[in-house]
Motif scaffolding. Structure first.
Motif, mmCIF file in Angstrom:
data_model
loop_
_atom_site.group_PDB
_atom_site.id
_atom_site.type_symbol
_atom_site.label_atom_id
_atom_site.label_comp_id
_atom_site.label_asym_id
_atom_site.label_seq_id
_atom_site.Cartn_x
_atom_site.Cartn_y
_atom_site.Cartn_z
ATOM 1 N N ILE A 49 0.839 -1.193 0.000
ATOM 2 C CA ILE A 49 0.000 0.000 0.000
ATOM 3 C C ILE A 49 0.879 1.250 0.000
ATOM 4 C CG2 ILE A 49 -1.812 1.251 1.255
ATOM 5 C CD1 ILE A 49 -2.605 -1.539 0.007
ATOM 6 N N HIS A 57 0.261 -1.919 -11.443
ATOM 7 C CA HIS A 57 -0.953 -1.633 -12.231
ATOM 8 C C HIS A 57 -0.609 -0.855 -13.504
ATOM 9 C CE1 HIS A 57 -3.734 -3.102 -9.199
ATOM 10 N NE2 HIS A 57 -3.013 -2.464 -8.303
ATOM 11 N N THR A 63 0.356 -9.455 -11.187
ATOM 12 C CA THR A 63 0.354 -8.507 -10.069
ATOM 13 C C THR A 63 -0.321 -9.109 -8.845
ATOM 14 O OG1 THR A 63 0.178 -6.655 -11.610
ATOM 15 C CG2 THR A 63 -0.490 -6.231 -9.334
ATOM 16 N N MET A 64 0.347 -8.950 -7.708
ATOM 17 C CA MET A 64 -0.323 -9.293 -6.452
ATOM 18 C C MET A 64 -0.110 -8.095 -5.531
ATOM 19 S SD MET A 64 -1.910 -10.891 -4.149
ATOM 20 C CE MET A 64 -1.751 -10.886 -2.378
ATOM 21 N N ASN A 65 -1.092 -7.190 -5.595
ATOM 22 C CA ASN A 65 -1.021 -5.960 -4.812
ATOM 23 C C ASN A 65 -1.765 -6.205 -3.506
ATOM 24 O OD1 ASN A 65 -1.140 -3.398 -3.753
ATOM 25 N ND2 ASN A 65 -2.075 -2.448 -5.520
ATOM 26 N N GLY A 66 -1.006 -6.591 -2.472
ATOM 27 C CA GLY A 66 -1.623 -7.028 -1.217
ATOM 28 C C GLY A 66 -1.671 -5.959 -0.149
ATOM 29 N N LEU A 67 -1.370 -6.369 1.078
ATOM 30 C CA LEU A 67 -1.509 -5.485 2.235
ATOM 31 C C LEU A 67 -0.243 -4.682 2.484
ATOM 32 C CD1 LEU A 67 -3.159 -8.088 4.633
ATOM 33 C CD2 LEU A 67 -4.328 -6.262 3.356
ATOM 34 N N ARG A 70 3.375 -6.238 3.810
ATOM 35 C CA ARG A 70 3.441 -7.708 3.771
ATOM 36 C C ARG A 70 3.894 -8.231 2.414
ATOM 37 N NH1 ARG A 70 3.455 -6.663 8.837
ATOM 38 N NH2 ARG A 70 1.543 -5.642 9.503
ATOM 39 N N ALA A 73 6.538 -11.052 2.238
ATOM 40 C CA ALA A 73 6.051 -12.376 2.659
ATOM 41 C C ALA A 73 5.271 -13.028 1.520
ATOM 42 C CB ALA A 73 5.175 -12.244 3.907
ATOM 43 N N VAL A 74 4.437 -12.233 0.857
ATOM 44 C CA VAL A 74 3.649 -12.736 -0.279
ATOM 45 C C VAL A 74 4.585 -13.216 -1.387
ATOM 46 C CG1 VAL A 74 2.103 -12.027 -2.142
ATOM 47 C CG2 VAL A 74 1.619 -11.303 0.205
ATOM 48 N N ASN B 244 0.140 -14.086 5.111
ATOM 49 C CA ASN B 244 0.458 -13.430 3.841
ATOM 50 C C ASN B 244 1.241 -14.369 2.915
ATOM 51 O OD1 ASN B 244 -0.405 -10.404 3.608
ATOM 52 N ND2 ASN B 244 0.083 -10.763 5.763
ATOM 53 N N VAL B 411 -2.099 -12.356 -14.546
ATOM 54 C CA VAL B 411 -3.121 -12.496 -13.509
ATOM 55 C C VAL B 411 -2.923 -11.365 -12.508
ATOM 56 C CG1 VAL B 411 -4.069 -14.002 -11.727
ATOM 57 C CG2 VAL B 411 -3.090 -14.997 -13.820
ATOM 58 N N ALA B 413 -4.215 -9.411 -9.121
ATOM 59 C CA ALA B 413 -5.028 -9.454 -7.904
ATOM 60 C C ALA B 413 -4.716 -8.218 -7.083
ATOM 61 C CB ALA B 413 -4.701 -10.709 -7.104
ATOM 62 N N SER B 415 -5.682 -6.009 -3.331
ATOM 63 C CA SER B 415 -6.394 -5.870 -2.059
ATOM 64 C C SER B 415 -7.283 -4.631 -2.057
ATOM 65 C CB SER B 415 -5.397 -5.789 -0.903
ATOM 66 O OG SER B 415 -4.683 -4.572 -0.952
ATOM 67 N N HIS B 423 -7.522 -4.649 -11.539
ATOM 68 C CA HIS B 423 -6.879 -3.361 -11.285
ATOM 69 C C HIS B 423 -7.701 -2.522 -10.320
ATOM 70 C CE1 HIS B 423 -3.635 -3.967 -14.029
ATOM 71 N NE2 HIS B 423 -4.454 -4.241 -15.018
#
Lengths: 283, 563
Positions: A49, A57, A63-67, A70, A73-74, B244, B411, B413, B415, B423
């Protein structure tokens, strides 16, 4: 089939402030990936974030846009389960060094083959101007009107002290150098940290493009990147050096822990018979 | 026809090893044993016990009375002595006087075996003899537990020999021998091992966790089997990293899980919400112990039901399952992986200390009947698609899932709230579409997971007791006693706690008296039934001290509540 810059073109509208240092980083990452001849589907960018983590993007890429905090770790687990992917992490100084500080320490210990690119502008941009872990002592910030009372984190010195596999610093406005560093970081088999200095045009009136131009200098050519003590000395005495501080090739985590000869964990079938086989020990 | 043996002593005296030896040997002899553990959170001293219930068929209810008490310390004799039945026998060091002391001098024998630490094994060997275990069975069992050739193996082998011979010379006046069937190939397995085996059968490939009682056993078992099972177990730096990592593994396309207890689960809640948002599968084994905070680290509870149901901010569908016993722990954990990937939702499997640490002689698990399908789009399917959208809008709310790197598509994803491509977006119409998609998925889940309720008895005529999780075997026995004593009541044991079956509404409405039985302080199940507007139970039978209900206790409390 060669990879082209256009392959990475994303339809997503860019939301960064005009003049943001992130643009330089975006261009350098794209150039590095193209020059490494990696197609978008072979690359995964994990992020969290902030403004920096929006980067994936703006590229056409997995893409793995997580928390917040973290992302490392992802990325660690994603690399283990899909080792055929080239995995990068884009985080801000808040995510990587604040919220995610503990994960960073352990990611360096693991030495999993991922590249962490930290967009270090020494300020929290998206939450509007609070101090980050790399803000200087005494510098006023939104929640520190009388100045930040803590000493800043030195990410390069920290990583070198842990003998992180690859430690480098870049400047967002020098894309040629950054592209070169990113390519080396991605090629390095193990955990790579690239700290990218960048101005924040909205919240930082001191560390401007001109400021960085004036203060930054290349890592001295005589520096031996295999010498952790020398690297540590450079990192603690000269904060604005650009280049590779330290490199050490170990056996990456993925090679140490992944089962041999079975292909990516991602692709494996469900095999209840394996459980039945294991259960023979209970009879 | 059954016998109970309780081994009590201080932490560090090897009572768990001795009880494991005994249970294993009894299983190999064609008998069924059920062992539950009562231990303090310490490595040395205090008072711990293992209780073994032995019968020709498996009885997993918790009982306190014992026919043979093995007490290794004065405190054990004093505190556990009252659980001895009037014609039972006590096996303890000779210097501790007791009217029911059996004349086997375990302390001297342990000295002869070569170490006072073999006291518990000497006593277990004597107990095995009295219960009818053959000497060769016991010898081969000790071979399974200790690798041969080590000094410890030699001492324990000698301890077994001395304990067994002494028991032969001093038979108990009341025989404890039970009619054993042929050695039936049953497993001697713990609850933690059963859930771990279920995970392997369910196709788990990536496990991340941080040690926390009583979940650790599941992580340990998986780590021990990682090569055979072809999986990776990583001890994460904390529970936040663990969940995570699970998200990262799952996004990458591998079946992933974590195991923790309440405190660790609290740290995972933001990550749980992430799984909900990115619609990533994932199995979370929540092995409960009493809270709040550190609570009673080595004790049991069913206190986290509503935590598991509500954890994580924002709305997202999830599934909650609670196994009732060890066999269920296997099947339900395996099934959790299938459900989780099919519906792309987190599945929480609720166990507890009682179930995790219990060991039992169980029939081999039904491997052949488990689902083996994977729900990701194949490479061919993906290559045939002109474009791929991870969050494509569908009627069911379930979007076809692709793994990164599996095709030329990317792919995405996020949050953040996102568009069908993955997106981030703030466009109200898109946000609404995604919210509705997740709601539709919740409705799909509820519809497709609706199964007939297995109610015992007649809930329209008699009171209805509702329960969940590890209380099942104890409640089952208590109910059978009450029914045969002419005090019938109906009983519903919920295996799937979310989504709750729709048919529950009529069932609960039409019973004259509704009550719950639960091992917690907060009245979790009772609260849940009220909260979702089904019905507020008139009474709740709770046990709040971190210990499991026992059959006699529950029988008495049900009798009172139903009067």
């Amino acid at each position: 089939m060669s990879v082209r810059k256009e392959d990475y073109e994303s339809p997503v509208e860019n939301h960064w402030c005009p003049g943001c240092g992130n643009f330089g980083i975006l261009n350098a990452v794209r150039r590095a990936l193209v020059e490494l001849e990696l197609a978008p589907h072979q690359v995964l960018i994990c992020s969290g974030i902030g403004q920096a983590p929006k980067l994936p993007h703006y590229l056409r890429v997995n893409t793995m846009n997580g928390l917040h905090g973290r992302e490392v770790a992802v990325a660690t687990a994603a690399k283990l389960c899909a080792p055929d992917l080239c995995v990068l992490v884009h985080a801000g100084d808040g995510g990587a060094y604040g919220e995610g500080g503990n994960h960073l320490l352990h990611a360096i210990r693991r030495d999993v083959d991922i590249t962490l690119v930290v967009h270090d502008n020494k300020v929290y941009g998206l939450t509007k101007g609070q101090a980050s872990p790399t803000t200087s002592l005494g510098e006023p910030a939104k929640i520190h009107p009388r100045g930040v009372p803590s000493r800043p984190l030195n990410p390069l010195a920290l990583a070198i002290a842990l003998e992180c596999g690859f430690v480098a610093q870049a400047l967002s406005s020098r894309t040629d150098l950054m592209t070169d560093i990113l390519k080396r970081a991605v090629r390095h088999r193990g955990f790579s940290l690239v700290n990218v200095l960048q101005p924040c045009v909205s919240w930082d009136k001191v560390r401007t493009y001109a400021f960085y131009d004036q203060h930054c200098a290349p890592v001295p050519p005589e520096h031996d990147a295999g010498d952790a003590v020398a690297a540590f000395r450079l990192a603690t005495s000269r904060p604005f050096l650009l280049g590779v501080f330290f490199e050490r090739q170990g056996t990456p985590f993925d090679e140490r822990v992944l089962p041999q000869g079975s292909g990516p964990l991602r692709d494996l079938p469900v095999e209840p018979r394996r459980a039945e086989h294991i259960a023979r020990r209970f009879r | 026809m059954e016998a109970s043996v309780r081994i009590a002593g201080a932490a560090g005296q090897g009572i768990q090893t001795a009880a494991d030896l005994l249970g294993r040997a009894l299983t190999r002899s064609g008998l069924c044993a059920y062992l539950y553990n009562d231990a303090e959170s310490r490595i040395r001293g205090g008072l711990n016990f293992c209780h073994l219930r032995v019968a020709p068929e498996l009885r997993q209810g918790v009982v306190n009375r014992c026919d043979l008490l093995i007490a290794l310390t004065p405190q054990a004799v004093q505190e556990q002595g009252p659980n001895l039945v009037p014609d039972g026998w006590l096996l303890c060091p000779e210097r501790l006087s007791h009217p029911r002391r059996a004349s086997v001098d375990i302390e001297t024998l342990a000295g002869q075996a070569g170490s006072p630490k073999s006291l518990a094994v000497v006593a277990a060997a004597a107990a095995a003899c009295w219960l009818g275990v053959a000497r060769e069975t016991l010898d081969s069992t000790i071979g399974e537990l200790f690798s041969s050739g080590t000094p410890a193996a030699e001492i324990n082998r000698r301890a077994v020999e001395l304990g067994f011979e002494a028991a032969l010379r001093h038979p108990l006046p009341r025989s404890l021998k039970l009619p054993a069937g042929p050695p039936a190939g049953r497993y001697w397995i713990s609850g933690a091992e059963a859930t771990a085996l279920g995970a392997v059968a369910g196709g788990v490939r990536f496990v991340a966790g941080y040690p926390m009682s009583p979940a650790t056993g599941t992580l340990t078992a998986l780590a021990q089997w990682s090569t055979e099972a072809n999986l990776v177990v990583e001890q994460a730096e904390d529970e936040i990293a663990a969940i995570n990592m699970l998200a990262g593994a799952s996004y990458a396309g591998a079946r992933a899980m974590t195991a923790t207890s309440g405190g660790g689960f609290c740290l995972m809640t933001e990550g749980l919400s992430l799984l909900g948002m990115i619609e990533a599968p994932g199995v979370i084994l929540l092995a409960q112990r009493p809270g709040p905070a550190t609570g009673l680290p080595t004790r049991t509870a069913q206190g986290d039901l509503r935590l598991a149901l509500h954890a994580g901010h924002g709305f997202f569908p999830r599934i909650l399952l609670a196994p009732r016993d060890l066999a269920d722990g296997f099947s339900m954990t395996a099934r959790a992986f299938d459900l989780s990937e099919r519906y792309q939702v987190p599945v929480i499997v609720l166990t507890d200390q009682l179930l995790q640490e219990a060991q039992a002689s169980v029939e081999p698990f039904p491997y052949g009947s488990l689902p083996t399908r994977r729900y990701f789009l194949s490479r061919d399917e993906l290559e045939a698609m002109p474009a791929y959208q991870r969050y494509a809008l569908t009627e069911s709310g379930i979007s076809p899932m692709a793994a990164p790197g599996a095709s030329r598509h990317v792919v995405v994803a996020d949050s953040d709230e996102h568009d069908p491509d993955g997106h981030l977006t703030e466009v109200p119409a898109l946000a609404l579409q995604m919210a509705k998609k997740r709601l539709r998925k919740a409705a799909t889940l509820a519809r497709e997971l609706e199964a007939p309720l297995a109610v015992e008895g007649d809930p329209r005529q008699h009171a209805l007791v509702v329960s969940f999780g590890s209380t099942h075997p104890t409640l089952d026995e208590a109910r059978k006693k009450l029914v045969s004593a002419g005090r019938p009541f109906a009983w519903l044991h919920l295996d799937q706690l979310w989504p709750l079956p729709a048919s529950l509404r009529t069932l609960l409405r039409d019973t004259p008296h509704l009550l719950t039985v639960e091992n917690n302080v907060g009245g979790e199940l009772s609260g849940l039934l009220s909260q979702v507007g089904l019905r507020e139970p008139e009474s709740t039978i709770q046990r709040m001290d971190g210990r499991p209900f026992a059959v006699d206790e529950l029988e008495a409390r049900l009798r009172e509540a139903l009067a």
